[in-house]
Design an enzyme around this catalytic site. Structure first.
Site, PDB file in Angstrom:
ATOM      1  N   GLU A   1      15.402 104.268 -29.231  1.00 38.52           N
ATOM      2  CA  GLU A   1      16.595 103.449 -29.452  1.00 38.52           C
ATOM      3  C   GLU A   1      16.222 102.125 -30.120  1.00 38.52           C
ATOM      4  O   GLU A   1      16.902 101.647 -31.030  1.00 38.52           O
ATOM      5  CB  GLU A   1      17.303 103.187 -28.123  1.00 38.52           C
ATOM      6  CG  GLU A   1      18.688 102.601 -28.266  1.00 38.52           C
ATOM      7  CD  GLU A   1      19.793 103.642 -28.213  1.00 38.52           C
ATOM      8  OE1 GLU A   1      20.879 103.354 -28.727  1.00 38.52           O
ATOM      9  OE2 GLU A   1      19.572 104.729 -27.673  1.00 38.52           O
TER      10      GLU A   1
ATOM     11  N   ASP B   1      20.327 103.560 -19.437  1.00 38.06           N
ATOM     12  CA  ASP B   1      20.994 104.760 -19.924  1.00 38.06           C
ATOM     13  C   ASP B   1      20.056 105.952 -19.941  1.00 38.06           C
ATOM     14  O   ASP B   1      20.387 107.048 -19.474  1.00 38.06           O
ATOM     15  CB  ASP B   1      21.555 104.532 -21.326  1.00 38.06           C
ATOM     16  CG  ASP B   1      22.642 103.479 -21.346  1.00 38.06           C
ATOM     17  OD1 ASP B   1      23.068 103.048 -20.263  1.00 38.06           O
ATOM     18  OD2 ASP B   1      23.058 103.078 -22.453  1.00 38.06           O
TER      19      ASP B   1
ATOM     20  N   GLU C   1      26.109  95.492 -15.088  1.00 35.41           N
ATOM     21  CA  GLU C   1      26.214  95.622 -16.545  1.00 35.41           C
ATOM     22  C   GLU C   1      25.501  94.484 -17.256  1.00 35.41           C
ATOM     23  O   GLU C   1      25.634  93.319 -16.874  1.00 35.41           O
ATOM     24  CB  GLU C   1      27.692  95.637 -16.947  1.00 35.41           C
ATOM     25  CG  GLU C   1      28.004  96.602 -18.056  1.00 35.41           C
ATOM     26  CD  GLU C   1      27.808  98.049 -17.609  1.00 35.41           C
ATOM     27  OE1 GLU C   1      26.791  98.642 -18.014  1.00 35.41           O
ATOM     28  OE2 GLU C   1      28.649  98.576 -16.883  1.00 35.41           O
ATOM     29  N   HIS C   2      24.725  94.843 -18.278  1.00 34.23           N
ATOM     30  CA  HIS C   2      23.927  93.896 -19.066  1.00 34.23           C
ATOM     31  C   HIS C   2      22.884  93.204 -18.192  1.00 34.23           C
ATOM     32  O   HIS C   2      22.479  92.076 -18.477  1.00 34.23           O
ATOM     33  CB  HIS C   2      24.821  92.881 -19.777  1.00 34.23           C
ATOM     34  CG  HIS C   2      25.585  93.458 -20.929  1.00 34.23           C
ATOM     35  ND1 HIS C   2      25.035  93.600 -22.188  1.00 34.23           N
ATOM     36  CD2 HIS C   2      26.823  93.972 -21.007  1.00 34.23           C
ATOM     37  CE1 HIS C   2      25.932  94.152 -23.000  1.00 34.23           C
ATOM     38  NE2 HIS C   2      27.028  94.402 -22.294  1.00 34.23           N
ATOM     39  N   THR C   3      22.480  93.873 -17.156  1.00 32.97           N
ATOM     40  CA  THR C   3      21.401  93.370 -16.300  1.00 32.97           C
ATOM     41  C   THR C   3      20.085  94.086 -16.574  1.00 32.97           C
ATOM     42  O   THR C   3      19.025  93.573 -16.231  1.00 32.97           O
ATOM     43  CB  THR C   3      21.753  93.548 -14.809  1.00 32.97           C
ATOM     44  OG1 THR C   3      22.046  94.926 -14.564  1.00 32.97           O
ATOM     45  CG2 THR C   3      22.961  92.708 -14.423  1.00 32.97           C
TER      46      THR C   3
ATOM     47  N   SER D   1      24.083 108.601 -26.976  1.00 33.08           N
ATOM     48  CA  SER D   1      22.797 108.455 -27.657  1.00 33.08           C
ATOM     49  C   SER D   1      21.635 108.703 -26.697  1.00 33.08           C
ATOM     50  O   SER D   1      20.682 109.413 -27.030  1.00 33.08           O
ATOM     51  CB  SER D   1      22.672 107.070 -28.293  1.00 33.08           C
ATOM     52  OG  SER D   1      22.780 106.042 -27.331  1.00 33.08           O
TER      53      SER D   1
END
Length: 387
Positions: free
Chosen positions: A161, A173, A33-35, A129
């Site tokens: 995005e 994503d 995550e957040h990588t 999204s």
């Protein structure tokens, strides 16, 4: 909602006639995550629920957009497809993708009627999204015969995005929504975009998503703040070691170079990224070996790091994860997605699934006053034409 019902809704809005139907899934990230915007590894999988796009080309010089999930109806002239609408307008996610075709010399020569319906809970951190962006790209590419490959559509979706929603997200994503495969997770190097489809064999174990119903909002500024903090870490380290992103550092290298980061908060952010990348690598190795207990422990460590070093969990996510870990059959539990609300993902033994949903839901409500929702996840395919 069934596809035939969606077609009836389409005809109610736009009149009788054929239309084509496309689908792209939401995603859940198992670890990493957040990588993604730091050039590291992620391990998401596509879900069986997502976003449907029904489309019919017309002779008009405009696109008409309707959604069964939103009240706003929009008509956009072909010459205005590259102009973002006011912030927060859902149509931005769709026209943002179409704009990428236009910017690359592929402007639609006629308009189309589009109807959107999705069953990804908004704000749940499951990439509603990205699902909308990718399904729009897949539909436009095929309907107008633009001939772009799937990776290009994924990149267009990420740019949408950035440019139309104002969220400087990584590519995870959109990649998962576009490239997913049933019963597989995607081991993705977000720097090189090299990836491996890894079979997810969970004998006797289920993936349970817990929606906190505390919606996250990535455009609220905190997400972009974390992106900026990671860039600050790179800038601080670069005089001693030239790097483009934190994903280039091993934990040992970071430990020796972190003294160059004077800001304590920036150092914590960078420490999460570097250790999370290492956890993701180990987790994939353990999954391939069938070591689910080790995989689950790495999930737990991931959440702890996101809570303590990256500070993106918050009371609701922490409350749900704490409750989940009290269940005997829980192998691992962590937040998933951007954070600041959204969802958790847990590995739970089959015989404990009902107890998990009941007890975690009860404790979560007691701690927060919010009723959570739980889904037993099925891993599905990436974006495609349905009919």
């Amino acid at each position: 909602m069934r596809v035939d019902n969606l077609k009836k809704e389409f005809e109610n809005f736009y009149g009788a006639g054929d239309c084509n139907v496309y689908f792209s899934p939401g995603r859940v990230n198992l670890i990493g995550e957040h990588t993604d915007y730091n050039g590291g590894f992620v391990f998401p999988c596509a879900l069986s629920f997502g976003t449907y796009c029904l489309i019919r080309k017309t002779e008009r010089k405009s696109f008409r957009f309707r959604s069964l999930n939103q009240e706003i109806v929009q008509e956009i002239d072909l010459d205005s497809l590259c102009n973002p609408l006011p912030k927060g307008t859902w149509v931005n996610y769709a026209i943002g993708v179409i704009a990428q075709f236009v910017k690359n010399g592929q402007k639609p020569d006629t308009g189309a009627d589009i109807l959107i319906w999705g069953n990804v809970p908004n704000g749940a951190g499951l990439s509603s999204s990205a699902s909308l962006e990718v399904v729009t790209g897949v539909a436009i590419n095929e309907e107008f015969q633009f001939g772009q490959d799937r990776l290009t559509i994924v990149k267009y979706s990420q740019k949408a995005e950035h440019e139309f929603a104002g969220v400087m997200c990584g590519i995870m994503d959109q990649f998962a929504s576009g490239m997913g495969k049933k019963d597989h997770a995607i081991y993705l190097n977000c720097d090189s975009l090299e990836y491996e489809l890894v079979p997810v064999k969970l004998s006797g174990v289920k993936i349970i998503i817990g929606n906190t119903n505390s919606p996250h909002s990535l455009d609220a500024g905190k997400y972009n703040e974390r992106v900026d903090e990671c860039r600050a870490a790179v800038d601080a380290i670069t005089p001693s070691k030239l790097i483009a992103n934190l994903g280039e550092l091993s934990p040992a290298e970071f430990n020796s170079l972190s003294v160059n980061i004077e800001n304590d908060i920036v150092r914590k952010r960078a420490r999460h990224v570097v250790t999370e990348i290492e956890r993701t690598k180990k987790a994939v190795e353990e999954l391939k070996l069938g070591n689910l207990l080790a995989f689950g422990e790495l999930m737990n460590q991931s959440h702890n790091s996101l809570r303590d070093d990256y500070e993106v969990t918050g009371n609701e996510l922490d409350a749900m994860v704490t409750a989940a870990r009290k269940i005997e059959g829980t192998i691992g539990s962590r937040m998933t997605g951007g954070g600041f609300g959204g969802s958790t993902v847990s590995l739970v033994k089959d015989e404990f699934v009902d107890e998990f949903i009941k007890k975690v839901g009860a404790e979560y409500f007691e701690k927060t006053g919010i009723k959570g929702e739980f889904y037993v996840a099925e891993i599905g395919d990436g974006g495609k034409r349905v009919e």
